[in-house]
Design a protein around this motif. Structure first.
Motif, PDB file in Angstrom:
ATOM      1  N   PRO A   1       8.532  -3.772  12.591  1.00  0.00           N
ATOM      2  CA  PRO A   1       7.691  -3.952  11.398  1.00  0.00           C
ATOM      3  C   PRO A   1       7.923  -5.276  10.691  1.00  0.00           C
ATOM      4  CG  PRO A   1       9.485  -2.420  10.941  1.00  0.00           C
ATOM      5  CD  PRO A   1       9.495  -2.673  12.431  1.00  0.00           C
ATOM      6  N   GLY A   2       9.075  -5.890  10.905  1.00  0.00           N
ATOM      7  CA  GLY A   2       9.356  -7.156  10.244  1.00  0.00           C
ATOM      8  C   GLY A   2       8.837  -8.362  11.003  1.00  0.00           C
ATOM      9  N   GLY A   3       8.355  -8.165  12.224  1.00  0.00           N
ATOM     10  CA  GLY A   3       7.870  -9.278  13.031  1.00  0.00           C
ATOM     11  C   GLY A   3       6.404  -9.569  12.788  1.00  0.00           C
ATOM     12  N   ALA A   4       5.936 -10.668  13.373  1.00  0.00           N
ATOM     13  CA  ALA A   4       4.550 -11.078  13.186  1.00  0.00           C
ATOM     14  C   ALA A   4       3.586 -10.028  13.735  1.00  0.00           C
ATOM     15  CB  ALA A   4       4.306 -12.423  13.874  1.00  0.00           C
ATOM     16  N   LEU A   5       3.891  -9.478  14.919  1.00  0.00           N
ATOM     17  CA  LEU A   5       3.007  -8.465  15.490  1.00  0.00           C
ATOM     18  C   LEU A   5       2.993  -7.213  14.630  1.00  0.00           C
ATOM     19  CD1 LEU A   5       1.141  -7.568  17.760  1.00  0.00           C
ATOM     20  CD2 LEU A   5       3.142  -6.748  19.000  1.00  0.00           C
ATOM     21  N   GLY A   6       4.153  -6.835  14.121  1.00  0.00           N
ATOM     22  CA  GLY A   6       4.215  -5.664  13.255  1.00  0.00           C
ATOM     23  C   GLY A   6       3.345  -5.824  12.030  1.00  0.00           C
ATOM     24  N   ARG A   7       3.428  -7.001  11.415  1.00  0.00           N
ATOM     25  CA  ARG A   7       2.591  -7.239  10.235  1.00  0.00           C
ATOM     26  C   ARG A   7       1.119  -7.183  10.590  1.00  0.00           C
ATOM     27  NH1 ARG A   7       6.865 -10.863   9.167  1.00  0.00           N
ATOM     28  NH2 ARG A   7       5.792 -12.546  10.229  1.00  0.00           N
ATOM     29  N   ARG A   8       0.752  -7.723  11.737  1.00  0.00           N
ATOM     30  CA  ARG A   8      -0.663  -7.747  12.127  1.00  0.00           C
ATOM     31  C   ARG A   8      -1.194  -6.351  12.437  1.00  0.00           C
ATOM     32  NH1 ARG A   8      -3.384 -12.155  13.591  1.00  0.00           N
ATOM     33  NH2 ARG A   8      -4.485 -11.044  15.236  1.00  0.00           N
ATOM     34  N   LEU A   9      -0.365  -5.526  13.027  1.00  0.00           N
ATOM     35  CA  LEU A   9      -0.846  -4.231  13.483  1.00  0.00           C
ATOM     36  C   LEU A   9      -0.566  -3.088  12.525  1.00  0.00           C
ATOM     37  CD1 LEU A   9      -0.060  -4.386  17.307  1.00  0.00           C
ATOM     38  CD2 LEU A   9      -2.199  -4.863  16.134  1.00  0.00           C
ATOM     39  N   LEU A  10       0.269  -3.305  11.533  1.00  0.00           N
ATOM     40  CA  LEU A  10       0.608  -2.225  10.612  1.00  0.00           C
ATOM     41  C   LEU A  10       0.089  -2.463   9.196  1.00  0.00           C
ATOM     42  CD1 LEU A  10       4.287  -1.449  11.683  1.00  0.00           C
ATOM     43  CD2 LEU A  10       2.195  -0.286  12.383  1.00  0.00           C
ATOM     44  N   THR A  11      -0.359  -3.677   8.892  1.00  0.00           N
ATOM     45  CA  THR A  11      -0.846  -3.986   7.545  1.00  0.00           C
ATOM     46  C   THR A  11      -2.321  -3.629   7.439  1.00  0.00           C
ATOM     47  OG1 THR A  11       0.732  -5.794   7.349  1.00  0.00           O
ATOM     48  CG2 THR A  11      -1.121  -5.778   5.802  1.00  0.00           C
ATOM     49  N   HIS A  12      -2.648  -2.794   6.449  1.00  0.00           N
ATOM     50  CA  HIS A  12      -4.035  -2.403   6.203  1.00  0.00           C
ATOM     51  C   HIS A  12      -4.599  -3.179   5.026  1.00  0.00           C
ATOM     52  CE1 HIS A  12      -2.570   0.944   8.649  1.00  0.00           C
ATOM     53  NE2 HIS A  12      -3.840   1.203   8.951  1.00  0.00           N
ATOM     54  N   VAL A  13      -5.913  -3.173   4.924  1.00  0.00           N
ATOM     55  CA  VAL A  13      -6.576  -3.873   3.826  1.00  0.00           C
ATOM     56  C   VAL A  13      -6.062  -3.365   2.486  1.00  0.00           C
ATOM     57  CG1 VAL A  13      -8.790  -4.207   2.672  1.00  0.00           C
ATOM     58  CG2 VAL A  13      -8.637  -4.447   5.160  1.00  0.00           C
ATOM     59  N   ARG A  14      -5.856  -2.054   2.361  1.00  0.00           N
ATOM     60  CA  ARG A  14      -5.406  -1.483   1.090  1.00  0.00           C
ATOM     61  C   ARG A  14      -4.043  -2.026   0.662  1.00  0.00           C
ATOM     62  NH1 ARG A  14      -4.866   2.837   4.754  1.00  0.00           N
ATOM     63  NH2 ARG A  14      -2.687   3.273   5.290  1.00  0.00           N
ATOM     64  N   ASP A  15      -3.247  -2.514   1.643  1.00  0.00           N
ATOM     65  CA  ASP A  15      -1.915  -3.023   1.340  1.00  0.00           C
ATOM     66  C   ASP A  15      -1.951  -4.397   0.678  1.00  0.00           C
ATOM     67  OD1 ASP A  15      -0.748  -0.762   2.561  1.00  0.00           O
ATOM     68  OD2 ASP A  15      -0.898  -1.708   4.528  1.00  0.00           O
ATOM     69  N   VAL A  16      -3.021  -5.147   0.869  1.00  0.00           N
ATOM     70  CA  VAL A  16      -3.063  -6.536   0.390  1.00  0.00           C
ATOM     71  C   VAL A  16      -4.236  -6.825  -0.537  1.00  0.00           C
ATOM     72  CG1 VAL A  16      -1.799  -7.452   2.374  1.00  0.00           C
ATOM     73  CG2 VAL A  16      -4.271  -7.228   2.503  1.00  0.00           C
ATOM     74  N   MET A  17      -5.178  -5.907  -0.688  1.00  0.00           N
ATOM     75  CA  MET A  17      -6.362  -6.194  -1.501  1.00  0.00           C
ATOM     76  C   MET A  17      -6.036  -6.203  -2.997  1.00  0.00           C
ATOM     77  SD  MET A  17      -8.427  -2.566  -1.310  1.00  0.00           S
ATOM     78  CE  MET A  17      -7.921  -1.126  -2.275  1.00  0.00           C
ATOM     79  N   ARG A  18      -6.871  -6.889  -3.745  1.00  0.00           N
ATOM     80  CA  ARG A  18      -6.763  -6.891  -5.200  1.00  0.00           C
ATOM     81  C   ARG A  18      -7.546  -5.692  -5.745  1.00  0.00           C
ATOM     82  NH1 ARG A  18      -7.139 -13.376  -6.659  1.00  0.00           N
ATOM     83  NH2 ARG A  18      -6.325 -14.083  -4.635  1.00  0.00           N
ATOM     84  N   THR A  19      -7.018  -5.075  -6.771  1.00  0.00           N
ATOM     85  CA  THR A  19      -7.637  -3.869  -7.308  1.00  0.00           C
ATOM     86  C   THR A  19      -7.756  -3.952  -8.830  1.00  0.00           C
ATOM     87  OG1 THR A  19      -5.488  -2.761  -7.501  1.00  0.00           O
ATOM     88  CG2 THR A  19      -6.693  -2.457  -5.429  1.00  0.00           C
ATOM     89  N   GLY A  20      -8.497  -2.987  -9.399  1.00  0.00           N
ATOM     90  CA  GLY A  20      -8.601  -2.850 -10.849  1.00  0.00           C
ATOM     91  C   GLY A  20      -9.113  -4.095 -11.531  1.00  0.00           C
ATOM     92  N   GLU A  21      -8.404  -4.515 -12.575  1.00  0.00           N
ATOM     93  CA  GLU A  21      -8.825  -5.656 -13.381  1.00  0.00           C
ATOM     94  C   GLU A  21      -8.755  -6.974 -12.615  1.00  0.00           C
ATOM     95  OE1 GLU A  21     -10.128  -5.746 -16.471  1.00  0.00           O
ATOM     96  OE2 GLU A  21     -10.223  -3.563 -16.292  1.00  0.00           O
ATOM     97  N   ALA A  22      -8.070  -6.988 -11.486  1.00  0.00           N
ATOM     98  CA  ALA A  22      -7.954  -8.225 -10.707  1.00  0.00           C
ATOM     99  C   ALA A  22      -9.215  -8.517  -9.898  1.00  0.00           C
ATOM    100  CB  ALA A  22      -6.756  -8.151  -9.768  1.00  0.00           C
ATOM    101  N   ILE A  23     -10.143  -7.558  -9.814  1.00  0.00           N
ATOM    102  CA  ILE A  23     -11.378  -7.758  -9.055  1.00  0.00           C
ATOM    103  C   ILE A  23     -12.411  -8.435  -9.953  1.00  0.00           C
ATOM    104  CG2 ILE A  23     -13.169  -6.672  -7.663  1.00  0.00           C
ATOM    105  CD1 ILE A  23     -11.395  -4.183  -7.497  1.00  0.00           C
ATOM    106  N   PRO A  24     -12.911  -9.611  -9.579  1.00  0.00           N
ATOM    107  CA  PRO A  24     -13.985 -10.243 -10.368  1.00  0.00           C
ATOM    108  C   PRO A  24     -15.289  -9.459 -10.196  1.00  0.00           C
ATOM    109  CG  PRO A  24     -13.506 -11.538  -8.403  1.00  0.00           C
ATOM    110  CD  PRO A  24     -12.498 -10.439  -8.425  1.00  0.00           C
ATOM    111  N   THR A  25     -15.785  -8.904 -11.274  1.00  0.00           N
ATOM    112  CA  THR A  25     -16.935  -7.999 -11.201  1.00  0.00           C
ATOM    113  C   THR A  25     -17.854  -8.195 -12.395  1.00  0.00           C
ATOM    114  OG1 THR A  25     -15.432  -6.356 -10.214  1.00  0.00           O
ATOM    115  CG2 THR A  25     -17.616  -5.586 -10.871  1.00  0.00           C
ATOM    116  N   VAL A  26     -19.165  -8.213 -12.134  1.00  0.00           N
ATOM    117  CA  VAL A  26     -20.160  -8.202 -13.212  1.00  0.00           C
ATOM    118  C   VAL A  26     -21.251  -7.197 -12.852  1.00  0.00           C
ATOM    119  CG1 VAL A  26     -19.758 -10.585 -13.935  1.00  0.00           C
ATOM    120  CG2 VAL A  26     -21.473 -10.098 -12.176  1.00  0.00           C
TER     121      VAL A  26
END
Length: 342
Positions: A207-232
């Motif tokens: 999990p600490g290697g480059a392949l682990g990050r590529r294959l185990l990281t989901h969008v929900r793990d890195v996306m911005r949420t709540g007030e951090a989302i620019p929205t109008v």
């Protein structure tokens, strides 16, 4: 009275010593390459049955694979155990000398012991073999001598005999340890294939290697949420959208309807193109200039899928929506870079 000694001058290589060093290096590589090629010929002809027996024994092991050795063989044994463990075969290393002083308690009847000794006569390994046999564990040995005591007592013996060591004195384990390490890799890879061990399995154990990050990281793990989302809202002015984009620092803003569904997006690139055709922005609404039906990803998708989409469409931002199209996040290429997915 203390006597000070001048430091030894740094070693220098003249043309003759340089040529000699390079020749020894080339000879070493050639001898070790020849040892591996000879091992390949042995496995595919004389000892193919023993190799398959070893793979079968390891594949059917209900416990753990325990790899043991002492001296240089111990270092090789540790590496083989590590390779097996990282490719789907649970394994660990036990030092042959420490085994006689309590570490035998790590080994159970369901385990398979791989004992490594080029001579096949290492006293530390021979000393634990009777106990291994009594408890019911199976024994695979890797030696350079079919007639050695370790080879004779093994359930399966693998021969790594070499013609000579790369050491010019023919003493230091060099070609023999290289051949042993290569054989361990051959066992690990054969087992990897037999288990159907794939990229995602490899990622889970790295999990600490480059392949682990590529294959185990989901969008929900890195996306911005709540007030951090620019929205109008869709009835907002272009000016309000630009303020929101600037405030949130994503170089874009999402446009949502009354139910929070993503219906559009407006980026800094859109603004630059708009400047070429519009002089007065004061009366424009965001609905007039936004990109409708924006590209998006789902939070449960792998982050690499977002990377692929960004590369395909040459964009730096993506909206994240749920199954109903509701905006739940936003993703910038910098978020993926920080997470080392890229």
């Amino acid at each position: 009275m203390s006597v000070s000694h001048a430091p030894n001058p740094p070693a220098t290589f003249d043309a003759q010593s340089t040529a000699r060093a390079l020749q020894f290096a080339c000879d070493t590589l050639q001898i070790e390459a020849d040892a591996i090629l000879a091992l390949k010929e042995r496995i595919t002809s004389k000892t193919s049955q023993q190799f398959i027996q070893a793979v079968t024994l390891l594949l059917n092991c209900k416990g753990r694979v325990v790899v043991s050795g002492i001296g240089k063989s111990g270092h090789i044994a540790r590496k083989i155990a590590s390779t097996l463990a990282s490719t789907g075969t649970p394994a660990f290393f036990v030092h042959a000398a420490e085994a006689s002083h309590g570490d035998l308690g790590m080994i159970t009847a369901d385990d398979v012991l791989i004992g490594i000794s080029y001579s096949g006569e290492a006293g530390e390994l021979l000393g634990i073999v009777p106990t291994i046999k009594r408890m019911g564990a199976r024994l695979i040995t890797i030696t350079g001598n079919d007639a050695s005591n370790l080879a004779i007592q093994a359930d399966v013996h693998l021969n790594v005999h070499i013609d000579k060591e790369a050491c010019p004195l023919n003493l230091a384990p060099t070609a023999s340890t290289t051949a042993t390490l290569a054989l361990g890799d051959a066992l690990a890879v054969a087992l990897l294939d037999a288990r159907g061990f794939g990229e995602e399995d490899f990622a889970r154990s790295h999990p600490g290697g480059a392949l682990g990050r590529r294959l185990l990281t989901h969008v929900r793990d890195v996306m911005r949420t709540g007030e951090a989302i620019p929205t109008v809202a869709k009835d907002a002015t272009l000016y309000a959208a630009l303020l929101e984009s600037s405030k949130k620092g994503m170089a874009m803003t999402a446009v949502v309807d009354a139910e929070g569904r993503a219906i559009g997006v407006f980026t800094d690139g859109d603004l630059r193109r708009l400047i070429e055709t519009q002089q007065d922005f004061s009366k424009l609404s965001i609905a007039e200039v936004m990109h409708a039906n924006p590209r998006s990803v789902h939070p449960d998708q792998l982050a690499v899928a977002a990377v692929d989409m960004m590369e395909t469409y040459r964009i730096n931002q993506l909206l994240v929506t749920d199954a109903g199209g509701k905006l739940v996040g936003a993703l910038h290429i910098h978020d993926l870079t920080r997470a080392k997915v890229i």
